[in-house]
Scaffold this active site. Structure first.
Site, PDB file in Angstrom:
ATOM      1  N   ASP A  95      48.830 -18.488   0.761  1.00 17.52           N
ATOM      2  CA  ASP A  95      47.899 -18.986  -0.241  1.00 17.52           C
ATOM      3  C   ASP A  95      46.479 -18.510   0.066  1.00 17.52           C
ATOM      4  O   ASP A  95      46.042 -18.540   1.221  1.00 17.52           O
ATOM      5  CB  ASP A  95      47.951 -20.520  -0.243  1.00 17.52           C
ATOM      6  CG  ASP A  95      47.080 -21.135  -1.311  1.00 17.52           C
ATOM      7  OD1 ASP A  95      47.338 -20.870  -2.499  1.00 17.52           O
ATOM      8  OD2 ASP A  95      46.156 -21.887  -0.957  1.00 17.52           O
ATOM      9  N   GLU A 104      48.954 -13.976  -1.719  1.00 15.38           N
ATOM     10  CA  GLU A 104      48.246 -14.293  -2.948  1.00 15.38           C
ATOM     11  C   GLU A 104      46.803 -13.895  -2.696  1.00 15.38           C
ATOM     12  O   GLU A 104      46.061 -14.603  -2.012  1.00 15.38           O
ATOM     13  CB  GLU A 104      48.327 -15.784  -3.272  1.00 15.38           C
ATOM     14  CG  GLU A 104      47.645 -16.122  -4.601  1.00 15.38           C
ATOM     15  CD  GLU A 104      46.836 -17.401  -4.595  1.00 15.38           C
ATOM     16  OE1 GLU A 104      46.522 -17.892  -5.685  1.00 15.38           O
ATOM     17  OE2 GLU A 104      46.510 -17.901  -3.512  1.00 15.38           O
TER      18      GLU A 104
END
Length: 537
Positions: free
Chosen positions: A214, A280
């Site tokens: 993330d 990401e």
């Protein structure tokens, strides 16, 4: 569970499985509820694993299930080594892992390294400690500006809107690029780096096959934390974070992040069975984005440009060409994404209703014919639209409170069966309300129904596995009429009609799969087809 049991038993020649896999994102909270509390959980996921096997995916990616106050859907973690009670416990996780591997499904989990929850024991210790203490050094505490330090240390803004700084009672400020309850960690501190290396090993030892990282671009900040120079306060931009494309921001995509991921790659490579990580990440140029992947860094990076492409040949062609070129440079597969838990569902982005569904189905067939890795978001195989009319008082996305924008509409619990909400999600309703229009979209309503979106995905995934030229390999563009996108993968051609008139596709071969029925040899508008040459004799 024995360390790496599934991966260790796998054929090491299959260690590159992640190069052409189809990976299904499970938003755990909204997938399946086993205990009737209205919240999806690991036991519910375990029960539904055969559905994912039969769908035909290679792996599942789980959004965070760690202990958390759930201010941001679990992306605010208080304990990275345990399961939040709303999702079960570590025994539930291990049982789910065992069943997934037995069904041939690999499992990827989220790791959230940019920030913790403000309820994390480290941050609570930092608040209790004085300025300059070792406890505060784990985060980004700074003195404010102005005569009495009453102004934030710089002009940085939160992704969720407003200042990226919050002042504590003793006068210092701490950085949170997201919600105030998600304080950013200080990755210049060796203790932080060692902690996350240990977290990776904890889950690898439990057999996970990879990680989705993330905010992979956010861990390292520019030295001195310099001003950006413009913000919503200056009137020069609505949201500072939207300037990332083409603009270097001091809190994103700093060169120092790559040292972190080189260290992580060594850990991943020390385990058997092709353990992987996907970033990401957002960067100012495709070239900078490509730096996150390679033999000594991460295995994949999400290609969000495909998700943002408009419904035109030029837009898709440009995005596909750019992504493939950059992937070739670093020797890694590109990734294709149409929807995820942060973006409006693509059926709605393409117009919604019948037209949006037709385009969504066609885009899916195009995506699954491209070289590289395809990521599916739960519910897209059912043709689900974004739920746009969730009452404000039920919305839980922290961004909604600050910007009026909400990601809750793509997170509504999945419809499994029945004629009314919660459509078989669980016996106790769902944590977000499902619309009455979903009765015809459930798994049960589409299962075995020729032409349904579920059966289209199942057929496409079966063919993707059986056709040797799909997944990896080369793409060759074919000449086509205006408004038509056509390319070849070995013997198979994919034709997508984005124009305004039906198009004759007979010259590409015989159809083996179409999103809409052909009219003779003509592919309708907003439809796609896979075709192969007709062999005579």
């Amino acid at each position: 569970m024995e360390q790496g049991q599934f991966a260790a038993n796998a054929d090491e020649a299959d260690a590159g499985w992640w190069r052409d896999a189809v990976i299904y994102q499970v938003y755990v909270r909204s997938f399946a509820d086993s205990n009737g509390d209205g919240i999806g959980d690991l036991a519910g996921l375990r029960d539904r694993l055969p559905y994912l096997r039969d769908l035909g995916v290679d792996a599942i990616w789980l959004t965070p299930f760690y202990r958390s106050p759930m201010i941001d859907g679990g992306y605010d973690v208080t304990d990275y080594r345990t399961v939040d009670p709303m999702f079960g416990d570590l025994d539930d996780f291990d049982a789910m892992m065992t069943d997934a591997h037995a069904l041939g499904l690999r499992v990827i989990v989220d790791v959230v390294p940019n920030h913790t929850s403000s309820a994390h024991v480290w941050f609570q210790a930092a608040l209790a400690a004085p300025p300059g203490s070792p406890e505060r050094e784990r985060y980004m505490f700074r003195d404010g500006r102005g005569p009495d330090g009453a102004e934030p240390p710089n002009d940085w803004e939160s992704i969720f809107g407003g200042d990226a700084w919050t002042r504590v009672p003793d006068g210092q400020w701490y950085l949170h690029i997201f919600d105030p309850e998600q304080p950013d960690l200080n990755w210049d501190l060796p203790e932080v780096r060692a902690e996350f290396e240990d977290i990776l090993r904890f889950w690898l030892d439990r057999g996970v096959d990879g990680f989705r990282v993330d905010v992979a671009h956010g861990n390292v900040k520019a030295p001195g934390l310099p001003d950006v120079g413009y913000s919503s306060k200056t009137g020069r931009n609505q949201r500072q974070s939207r300037l990332l494309e083409g603009t270097a921001l001091p809190y994103f995509d700093q060169d120092g992040v790559h040292e972190i991921y080189r260290s992580w790659r060594q850990i991943l490579d020390s385990y058997p069975g092709g353990r992987m990580a996907v970033a990401e990440a957002w960067a100012s140029t495709p070239e900078r984005l490509a730096r996150y992947v390679g033999p000594d860094e991460l295995h994949q990076v999400f290609n969000f440009d495909f998700l943002h492409a408009t419904w035109t040949v030029d837009s898709f062609r440009k995005v596909i060409d750019t992504a493939l070129a950059e992937a070739t440079l670093v020797g890694a597969p590109t990734t294709w994404v149409l929807s995820n838990h942060d973006k409006r569902r693509h059926v709605t982005r393409y117009g919604g209703g019948e037209a949006g569904l037709r385009r969504g189905r066609a885009a899916a067939l195009m995506m699954l014919a491209l070289p590289g890795v395809a990521y599916l978001y739960q519910g897209e195989e059912l043709g689900l639209e974004e739920v746009l009319d969730i009452p404000d008082e039920l919305r839980q996305d922290p961004a909604f409170r600050r910007t009026g924008e909400s990601r809750d509409g793509c997170r509504v619990p999945l419809p499994w069966s029945g004629a009314a909400a919660p459509y078989g999600f669980g016996t106790g309703g769902g944590w977000l309300p499902a619309p009455a229009t979903w009765a015809g979209c459930t798994v049960a309503a589409q299962d075995g129904v020729a032409g349904s979106t579920l059966e289209l995905y199942r057929a496409a995934l079966r063919l993707r596995r059986s056709e040797a030229t799909l997944g990896g390999g080369e793409l060759t563009w074919l000449q086509a009429e205006p408004g038509v996108l056509a390319f070849r993968r070995g013997e198979l051609s994919c034709v997508v009609n984005l124009g305004s008139e039906p198009v004759d596709v007979s010259r590409y071969g015989a159809p083996i799969l179409t999103t809409e029925a052909l009219d003779g040899d003509f592919l309708p508008v907003d439809a796609a087809a896979w075709l192969k040459p007709v062999r005579l004799g």
